[in-house]
Scaffold this active site. Structure first.
Site, short mmCIF file in Angstrom:
data_model
loop_
_atom_site.label_atom_id
_atom_site.label_comp_id
_atom_site.label_asym_id
_atom_site.label_seq_id
_atom_site.Cartn_x
_atom_site.Cartn_y
_atom_site.Cartn_z
N GLU A 15 -5.69 -4.07 -2.57
CA GLU A 15 -4.74 -3.54 -1.26
C GLU A 15 -5.81 -2.76 -0.51
OE1 GLU A 15 -1.82 -4.20 -1.29
OE2 GLU A 15 -1.29 -5.03 -3.01
N ARG A 30 0.64 -1.20 0.06
CA ARG A 30 -0.15 -0.11 0.08
C ARG A 30 0.96 1.17 -0.02
NH1 ARG A 30 -3.96 -2.64 4.48
NH2 ARG A 30 -5.16 -3.69 2.93
N PHE A 75 -16.16 -3.44 11.49
CA PHE A 75 -15.97 -4.33 10.19
C PHE A 75 -17.08 -5.49 10.09
CE2 PHE A 75 -11.78 -2.60 10.63
CZ PHE A 75 -11.34 -2.45 9.12
C1 LIG Z 1 -6.67 -5.69 -10.97
C2 LIG Z 1 -6.74 -6.51 -9.66
C3 LIG Z 1 -5.53 -6.95 -9.19
C4 LIG Z 1 -5.44 -7.78 -7.78
N1 LIG Z 1 -4.28 -8.59 -7.48
C5 LIG Z 1 -4.38 -9.19 -6.42
C6 LIG Z 1 -3.22 -9.88 -6.02
O1 LIG Z 1 -2.05 -9.90 -6.74
N2 LIG Z 1 -3.41 -10.59 -4.82
C7 LIG Z 1 -4.39 -10.73 -4.02
O2 LIG Z 1 -4.50 -11.49 -2.96
N3 LIG Z 1 -5.60 -9.85 -4.46
C8 LIG Z 1 -5.57 -9.19 -5.43
N4 LIG Z 1 -6.56 -8.45 -6.05
C9 LIG Z 1 -7.83 -8.62 -5.25
C10 LIG Z 1 -8.12 -7.35 -4.44
O3 LIG Z 1 -7.54 -7.29 -3.12
C11 LIG Z 1 -9.89 -7.41 -4.09
O4 LIG Z 1 -10.61 -7.50 -5.13
C12 LIG Z 1 -10.31 -6.66 -2.78
O5 LIG Z 1 -9.42 -6.77 -1.56
C13 LIG Z 1 -11.79 -6.60 -2.69
O6 LIG Z 1 -12.22 -7.86 -2.67
P1 LIG Z 1 -13.66 -8.51 -3.44
O7 LIG Z 1 -13.18 -7.90 -5.10
O8 LIG Z 1 -13.67 -9.67 -2.94
O9 LIG Z 1 -14.69 -7.19 -3.05
P2 LIG Z 1 -15.49 -7.34 -1.74
O10 LIG Z 1 -14.75 -7.86 -0.49
O11 LIG Z 1 -16.58 -8.20 -1.99
O12 LIG Z 1 -16.20 -6.13 -1.64
C14 LIG Z 1 -17.03 -5.53 -2.36
C15 LIG Z 1 -17.60 -4.25 -1.81
O13 LIG Z 1 -18.08 -4.28 -0.55
C16 LIG Z 1 -17.46 -3.70 0.46
N5 LIG Z 1 -17.30 -4.06 1.78
C17 LIG Z 1 -16.74 -5.18 1.77
N6 LIG Z 1 -16.77 -5.34 3.29
C18 LIG Z 1 -17.30 -4.14 3.84
C19 LIG Z 1 -17.62 -3.87 5.29
N7 LIG Z 1 -17.19 -4.69 6.36
N8 LIG Z 1 -18.34 -2.82 5.45
C20 LIG Z 1 -18.27 -1.91 4.49
N9 LIG Z 1 -18.17 -2.14 3.00
C21 LIG Z 1 -17.65 -3.41 2.88
C22 LIG Z 1 -16.08 -3.16 -0.16
O14 LIG Z 1 -15.65 -2.02 0.23
C23 LIG Z 1 -16.41 -3.22 -1.59
O15 LIG Z 1 -17.01 -1.91 -2.06
C24 LIG Z 1 -6.78 -7.90 -7.20
C25 LIG Z 1 -7.62 -7.07 -7.80
C26 LIG Z 1 -7.65 -6.73 -8.86
C27 LIG Z 1 -9.16 -5.76 -9.29
#
Ligand SMILES: Cc1cc2nc3c(=O)[nH]c(=O)nc-3n(C[C@H](O)[C@H](O)[C@H](O)COP(=O)(O)OP(=O)(O)OC[C@H]3O[C@@H](n4cnc5c(N)ncnc54)[C@H](O)[C@@H]3O)c2cc1C
Length: 388
Positions: free
Chosen positions: A367, A246, A387
């Site tokens: 991140e 980050r 959370f």
């Molecule tokens: C191009 C790209 C590259 C990536 N590279 C990596 C990598 O190298 N390694 C790796 O491990 N990951 C990687 N990621 C994954 C990334 O870290 C996740 O997409 C991210 O952590 C969000 O998880 P999710 O997509 O499952 O969304 P979700 O967790 O399902 O979240 C969806 C929405 O809900 C909200 N939300 C979730 N929980 C809460 C809460 N408690 N309160 C309020 N709002 C909430 C989120 O803020 C978001 O707006 C990558 C993602 C992308 C798009």
């Protein structure tokens, strides 16, 4: 910063070594990335291995780590490198962040001496590519509930599960995989030619197209105990790697924003409507002035966190959350506003602005999403966990 964007003479806050490192990275970004990146983005293909070798030669991979072929640079120098790379493209900066701050850092911090010797020099040189698998299809913001399992079988470990959205996974030589065992979360340095490991490229991305992103399947992946990262105990190990990565994003996002503003100023001073440059209209100037404020404030925040890290040795997670939340949020706002200044040309791949704006959608999410960083800061302010 680049004149005329450096209204506050922020360049005077850097020392000669930092300015030299920045110049070298800016040159490699200008020579090796900028001329090609629009094409990579359009094709959804990027020559990761060639770029890694190029960056390895310059010491940019794991550049803030020490030993094992790593450059041992300061946090500020590493940040400046991220800024210059992301001014070219967020996907290219992601390559460097994932390699150095996620995969290499995990092995450097939590690995055995044998693992460090085996992987780090090749990764620093860009000869070996690493990836970092924490996110799963059903567990992103909430990795504590991960489904991937690590079970003991005699002297071996067997991994089953899957990881989603993993940068560099389709071409990685080593994957740092986080999995839940009976005694908590464990990390493994998995050679990607281990039977049962597979990674497919995720297609149809509308963002970060100059970056390889994959889905990993772990189907009975059998590993010796020597593949487990011995010093990684519990979820705080992968979370500490995220704090590392980050930090680079706090700087990098300001690079994407700077590039957008540079292009928008240039466009505004040459594009004429109603018989005069659009930069001569007060509404355009108000946009440009406000964006330059946010760019300079974000840069100052990055520099402050970098100096803090160089003097204190580490940043607290909530400090990193302040930087990531603010700078990515402002960078995406700047990119979108610059897009409006370019009018119809703003949506064209002939200009980098829409590409930066689309890339920053990924940067906003990975991140830790903005919401997650708000919760980290909110918890620090109130002492209350919101959370779950
Ligand atoms: C191009 C790209 C590259 C990536 N590279 C990596 C990598 O190298 N390694 C790796 O491990 N990951 C990687 N990621 C994954 C990334 O870290 C996740 O997409 C991210 O952590 C969000 O998880 P999710 O997509 O499952 O969304 P979700 O967790 O399902 O979240 C969806 C929405 O809900 C909200 N939300 C979730 N929980 C809460 C809460 N408690 N309160 C309020 N709002 C909430 C989120 O803020 C978001 O707006 C990558 C993602 C992308 C798009």
């Amino acid at each position: 910063m680049v004149a005329p964007l450096d209204l506050l003479d922020l360049d005077t806050l850097l020392n000669d070594e930092e300015r030299d490192i920045r110049a070298v990275v800016r040159r490699v970004a200008d020579d090796k990335v900028r001329p090609h990146v629009a094409g990579w983005y359009e094709d959804g293909k990027v020559p990761v291995r060639e770029l890694a070798l190029e960056f390895g030669k310059l010491g940019l991979l794991g550049m803030h780590l020490t030993g094992y072929g790593c450059a041992g640079a300061s946090a500020v120098s590493y940040g400046l490198a991220c800024l210059e790379l992301e001014a070219a493209d967020s996907g290219v900066r992601s390559l460097v962040s994932v390699q150095g701050s996620l995969a290499m850092y995990a092995i450097w911090k939590y690995g055995s001496e044998e693992q460090k010797q085996r992987w780090l020099p090749g990764m620093a040189a860009g000869e070996l590519i690493g990836c970092f698998g924490l996110t799963e299809p059903d567990h992103g913001s909430d990795p504590a509930n991960m489904s991937t399992r690590a079970r003991r079988d005699g002297a071996d470990w067997v991994l089953d599960g899957g990881k989603m959205w993993i940068t560099n996974a389709p071409l990685a030589d080593v994957a740092v995989i986080w999995a839940r065992g009976e005694e908590g979360v464990f990390g493994f340095a998995v050679p990607t030619d281990t039977p049962g490991f597979s990674a497919r490229e995720i297609k149809n991305k509308m963002s970060l197209r100059a970056s390889s992103t994959g889905e990993i399947t772990l189907d009975g992946v059998r590993l010796p105990e020597s593949a487990r990262l011995p010093e990684a105990r519990g979820l705080k190990a992968p979370l500490s790697c995220l704090t590392e990565a980050r930090f680079g994003i706090i700087w990098g996002s300001m690079g994407a924003a700077r590039d957008c503003l540079r292009v928008a100023i240039d466009y505004a001073t040459t594009r004429e409507q109603f018989g005069r440059p659009i930069g001569g209209f007060q509404l355009t100037q108000a946009k440009l002035a406000d964006m330059s404020l946010e760019l300079q404030k974000g840069y100052l925040l990055a520099l402050h966190l970098g100096r803090l890290r160089d003097s204190a040795g580490a940043l607290r997670p909530e400090q990193v959350s302040v930087g990531k939340l603010n700078n990515v949020r402002e960078a995406i706002a700047i990119a979108r506003t610059c897009r409006t200044i370019l009018g119809g040309n703003g949506i064209s791949g002939e200009y980098p602005v829409m590409r930066h704006a689309n890339n920053l959608e990924s940067v906003l999410t990975y991140e830790g999403t903005s919401e997650i960083h708000q919760l980290v800061i909110g918890q620090k302010l109130t002492g209350l966990n919101a959370f779950a």
